[in-house]
Design a protein around this motif. Structure first.
Motif, PDB file in Angstrom:
ATOM      1  N   ARG A  76      46.206 -70.870  -7.620  1.00  0.00           N
ATOM      2  CA  ARG A  76      45.316 -71.897  -7.875  1.00  0.00           C
ATOM      3  C   ARG A  76      43.937 -71.304  -7.880  1.00  0.00           C
ATOM      4  O   ARG A  76      43.667 -70.281  -7.237  1.00  0.00           O
ATOM      5  N   LYS A  77      43.182 -71.875  -8.892  1.00  0.00           N
ATOM      6  CA  LYS A  77      41.832 -71.218  -9.180  1.00  0.00           C
ATOM      7  C   LYS A  77      40.797 -71.606  -8.288  1.00  0.00           C
ATOM      8  O   LYS A  77      39.845 -70.808  -7.905  1.00  0.00           O
ATOM      9  N   SER A  78      40.797 -72.624  -7.346  1.00  0.00           N
ATOM     10  CA  SER A  78      39.525 -72.927  -6.271  1.00  0.00           C
ATOM     11  C   SER A  78      40.080 -73.729  -5.291  1.00  0.00           C
ATOM     12  O   SER A  78      41.143 -74.360  -5.078  1.00  0.00           O
ATOM     13  N   LEU A  79      39.323 -73.479  -4.080  1.00  0.00           N
ATOM     14  CA  LEU A  79      39.451 -74.472  -3.064  1.00  0.00           C
ATOM     15  C   LEU A  79      38.126 -74.682  -2.433  1.00  0.00           C
ATOM     16  O   LEU A  79      37.349 -74.024  -2.558  1.00  0.00           O
ATOM     17  N   HIS A  80      38.222 -75.784  -1.591  1.00  0.00           N
ATOM     18  CA  HIS A  80      37.086 -76.255  -1.224  1.00  0.00           C
ATOM     19  C   HIS A  80      37.208 -76.011   0.501  1.00  0.00           C
ATOM     20  O   HIS A  80      37.921 -76.669   1.154  1.00  0.00           O
TER      21      HIS A  80
ATOM     22  N   ILE B 132      35.101 -62.716  -2.999  1.00  0.00           N
ATOM     23  CA  ILE B 132      35.254 -61.691  -4.166  1.00  0.00           C
ATOM     24  C   ILE B 132      35.129 -62.370  -5.474  1.00  0.00           C
ATOM     25  O   ILE B 132      34.638 -62.031  -6.485  1.00  0.00           O
ATOM     26  N   GLU B 133      35.973 -63.699  -5.811  1.00  0.00           N
ATOM     27  CA  GLU B 133      36.080 -64.208  -6.857  1.00  0.00           C
ATOM     28  C   GLU B 133      34.788 -65.049  -7.261  1.00  0.00           C
ATOM     29  O   GLU B 133      34.415 -65.301  -8.536  1.00  0.00           O
ATOM     30  N   SER B 134      34.406 -65.813  -6.242  1.00  0.00           N
ATOM     31  CA  SER B 134      33.330 -66.923  -6.620  1.00  0.00           C
ATOM     32  C   SER B 134      32.153 -66.681  -5.898  1.00  0.00           C
ATOM     33  O   SER B 134      31.068 -67.133  -6.167  1.00  0.00           O
ATOM     34  N   GLY B 135      31.748 -65.669  -4.818  1.00  0.00           N
ATOM     35  CA  GLY B 135      30.605 -65.569  -4.241  1.00  0.00           C
ATOM     36  C   GLY B 135      30.549 -66.232  -2.919  1.00  0.00           C
ATOM     37  O   GLY B 135      31.353 -66.964  -2.726  1.00  0.00           O
ATOM     38  N   ILE B 136      29.740 -65.749  -2.017  1.00  0.00           N
ATOM     39  CA  ILE B 136      29.519 -66.346  -0.633  1.00  0.00           C
ATOM     40  C   ILE B 136      29.145 -67.667  -0.746  1.00  0.00           C
ATOM     41  O   ILE B 136      29.788 -68.483   0.003  1.00  0.00           O
ATOM     42  N   GLU B 137      28.164 -68.174  -1.687  1.00  0.00           N
ATOM     43  CA  GLU B 137      27.881 -69.596  -1.685  1.00  0.00           C
ATOM     44  C   GLU B 137      28.838 -70.586  -1.975  1.00  0.00           C
ATOM     45  O   GLU B 137      28.745 -71.721  -1.567  1.00  0.00           O
ATOM     46  N   ARG B 138      29.892 -70.191  -2.867  1.00  0.00           N
ATOM     47  CA  ARG B 138      30.683 -70.997  -3.169  1.00  0.00           C
ATOM     48  C   ARG B 138      31.968 -71.097  -2.123  1.00  0.00           C
ATOM     49  O   ARG B 138      32.936 -72.103  -2.319  1.00  0.00           O
ATOM     50  N   VAL B 139      31.910 -70.109  -1.271  1.00  0.00           N
ATOM     51  CA  VAL B 139      32.901 -70.212  -0.360  1.00  0.00           C
ATOM     52  C   VAL B 139      32.584 -70.806   1.133  1.00  0.00           C
ATOM     53  O   VAL B 139      33.210 -71.464   2.149  1.00  0.00           O
ATOM     54  N   MET B 140      31.278 -70.489   1.581  1.00  0.00           N
ATOM     55  CA  MET B 140      30.819 -70.788   2.835  1.00  0.00           C
ATOM     56  C   MET B 140      30.816 -72.425   3.086  1.00  0.00           C
ATOM     57  O   MET B 140      30.750 -73.126   2.113  1.00  0.00           O
ATOM     58  N   HIS B 141      30.785 -72.732   4.214  1.00  0.00           N
ATOM     59  CA  HIS B 141      30.737 -74.116   4.771  1.00  0.00           C
ATOM     60  C   HIS B 141      29.553 -74.729   4.226  1.00  0.00           C
ATOM     61  O   HIS B 141      28.501 -74.326   4.221  1.00  0.00           O
ATOM     62  N   PRO B 142      29.387 -75.948   3.646  1.00  0.00           N
ATOM     63  CA  PRO B 142      28.411 -76.644   3.189  1.00  0.00           C
ATOM     64  C   PRO B 142      27.448 -76.758   4.231  1.00  0.00           C
ATOM     65  O   PRO B 142      26.304 -77.148   3.657  1.00  0.00           O
ATOM     66  N   GLU B 143      27.741 -76.897   5.360  1.00  0.00           N
ATOM     67  CA  GLU B 143      26.826 -77.314   6.521  1.00  0.00           C
ATOM     68  C   GLU B 143      26.319 -75.866   7.051  1.00  0.00           C
ATOM     69  O   GLU B 143      25.738 -76.083   8.204  1.00  0.00           O
ATOM     70  N   SER B 144      26.536 -74.850   6.573  1.00  0.00           N
ATOM     71  CA  SER B 144      26.451 -73.305   7.032  1.00  0.00           C
ATOM     72  C   SER B 144      24.672 -73.132   7.503  1.00  0.00           C
ATOM     73  O   SER B 144      24.587 -72.636   8.314  1.00  0.00           O
ATOM     74  N   SER B 145      23.746 -74.031   6.848  1.00  0.00           N
ATOM     75  CA  SER B 145      22.349 -73.691   6.884  1.00  0.00           C
ATOM     76  C   SER B 145      22.004 -74.306   8.220  1.00  0.00           C
ATOM     77  O   SER B 145      21.065 -74.211   8.951  1.00  0.00           O
ATOM     78  N   LYS B 146      22.940 -75.534   8.736  1.00  0.00           N
ATOM     79  CA  LYS B 146      22.557 -76.318   9.866  1.00  0.00           C
ATOM     80  C   LYS B 146      23.372 -75.879  10.989  1.00  0.00           C
ATOM     81  O   LYS B 146      23.090 -76.421  12.125  1.00  0.00           O
TER      82      LYS B 146
END
Length: 500
Positions: free
Chosen positions: A385-389, A480-494
């Motif tokens: 599978r190429k991507s996960l959310h 490794i495949e997509s970078g930190i920003e594509r993997v981290m939780h969308p609310e990480s900054s909060k």
């Protein structure tokens, strides 16, 4: 785009965000109430609440503001252009700190929050390049995980590293205004007359400090710390600063001692006191087995992580918080409905099925994985599978590499499930329901993971026990495949890393 249209868009955006959050809360509350009705007799009535400050003024209410966004934006833009804009009185509330004491959070009315957001974005766009690359908070080109990665990579290059940890007391509430206003015209910052007027309007009525809870303060916090950052850079010190949480490191003891003088000088100039109780000062981060002539430790806590030599873990307090939430989900579904006499629990296991156990496992999986299934993670790890959310709690920590810690968490989870299932069996027996000879009460702890996985419900493996190690492997591949920003939780900054 004109100021009026820009403000209208931001006002509407703020309204849609708050309305969406309220609808999500209402839907969650309703589903939770339906589950309670299924679990126990006489479930408490559903009570829908709204924030208390919605009653203070209509411009706190997103439904009202949405209807009147155009007129409000027009009025505010005129006031800004005529240099007469002043935000309305915000709602102030006290929030308890994990370590004791309280923090004041300021909630501005939706239109004023939109003004703050607009000028924050404008100031950041003009001045982003002026900030230190070691400042990670409140920016759209840095985040908490970049800080953790930079620290971990740099520390791994030295056998011994001296660490200086500093924290300020009431950083936002203590900043000296004379020092703050001086920064408008120093150090190359681009601050227009209009910018300055709006900033001072938001600070009106305060003798010192900046309001915590508005976008504009985020830019001001970084601007205030510019001198601190540059002073550390000039003496060749490596550091990471996330708002007022600062860690500094160097293989040179004399250099790390100088960091204390720099932080102390900044504290005096900005009139922001150092929190001596939370600041560990200078210590040695050393590999296990190496002799140390001063106070040493194998790791230090920073932004929810515990960072050591070649090891990045979840800090102990955060681990306890995760365990507490998982334990609550197990207790609420498996044990709590059976503790009352007469029996209020409506879900009684039969025919090797226990709906309460299924609900608990689904909720734990959602908490850790964010709705992903075991097979989703396995397929992603294998490259099928190429991507996960990623959205679960573990996606707030994508840079972990402490496998022994994750293995221990997996062992704890199996043990916690087993304890609750056995407690459920005893409570069922006390109410006259003997289920000791049926699934899941016959499963031994050592066989629990395998037997739960093989158990099919409607043809699906819905009882699979979530695994901290499995989600770690998926997150690791994603980074490794997509970078930190594509993997981290969308609310990480909060997320409250510093409060965890």
């Amino acid at each position: 785009m004109s100021l009026e249209l820009e403000l209208k868009d931001r006002i509407l955006s703020g309204c849609y965000k708050l309305i969406g959050r309220h609808h999500s809360y209402h839907n969650h509350l309703h589903l939770d109430w339906l589950r309670s009705c299924e679990r126990i007799a006489g479930a408490p009535a559903k009570v829908v609440k709204v924030p208390e400050y919605w009653e203070l003024d209509q411009k706190f209410n997103p439904f009202y503001v949405r209807r009147n966004a155009a007129a409000i934006a027009k009025s505010i833009s005129r006031k800004i252009n005529s240099h007469s804009y002043v935000p309305n009185d915000p709602h102030r509330k006290k929030i308890p700190k994990p370590g004791g004491g309280e923090r004041e959070l300021t909630v501005f009315q939706i239109p004023d929050a939109a003004v703050s957001s607009y000028f924050y974005s404008r100031l950041l766009a003009k001045n982003r390049h002026r900030f230190s690359s070691f400042s990670y908070a409140y920016r759209n080109d840095r985040n908490v995980h970049f800080a953790i990665q930079d620290i971990a990579v740099d520390l791994a290059q030295n056998a011994r590293t001296f660490i200086a940890e500093f924290d300020f007391s009431d950083f936002f509430g203590s900043i000296d205004h004379a020092f703050l206003f001086a920064q408008f015209h120093e150090n190359g910052f681009l601050v227009s007359v209009e910018d300055e007027e709006v900033i001072k309007a938001f600070l009106k009525g305060r003798d010192r400090g900046i309001p915590q809870g508005t976008s504009l303060s985020l830019f001001l916090a970084n601007m205030v710390c510019w001198k601190l950052d540059k002073s550390l850079e000039k003496v060749g010190l490596k550091f990471a600063r996330y708002a007022d949480d600062t860690v500094i490191w160097s293989p040179d003891y004399s250099a790390i001692c100088e960091s204390f003088n720099i932080v102390d000088a900044f504290s005096r100039e900005a009139k922001v006191p150092i929190n001596l109780k939370k600041s560990d000062g200078i210590s040695l981060l050393a590999k296990d087995g190496l002799a140390a002539e001063i106070a040493s430790k194998p790791s230090f806590n920073f932004l929810g992580y515990a960072i050591g030599d070649a090891r990045v873990s979840v800090r102990d307090r955060t681990v306890e918080r995760i365990k507490k939430q998982v334990s609550y989900l197990l207790y609420r579904n498996l044990v709590q409905p059976l503790k009352s006499k007469p029996l209020k629990g409506l879900i009684i296991p039969a025919n090797d099925r226990d709906k309460a156990l299924l609900t608990a496992m689904l909720q734990i999986r959602r908490y850790l994985y964010g709705g992903l299934l075991h097979r989703d993670l396995v397929a992603y790890i294998k490259g099928e599978r190429k991507s996960l959310h990623f959205k679960g709690v573990m996606s707030f920590y994508p840079l972990l590499n402490d496998v022994p810690q994750l293995r221990a968490l997996d062992g704890w989870l199996v043990s916690a499930i087993d304890r609750c299932v056995q407690a459920r069996s005893k409570y069922l027996l006390s109410h006259g329901f003997d289920r000791r000879h049926s699934f899941p009460f016959t499963v031994e702890r050592d066989l629990l993971v395998g037997k739960y996985r093989r158990k099919r419900i409607y043809g699906k493996r819905l009882l699979e026990v979530p695994s901290f190690q499995l989600i770690f492997k998926a997150l690791q591949r994603g980074v490794i495949e997509s970078g930190i920003e594509r993997v981290m939780h969308p609310e990480s900054s909060k997320y409250g890393y510093g409060d965890s």
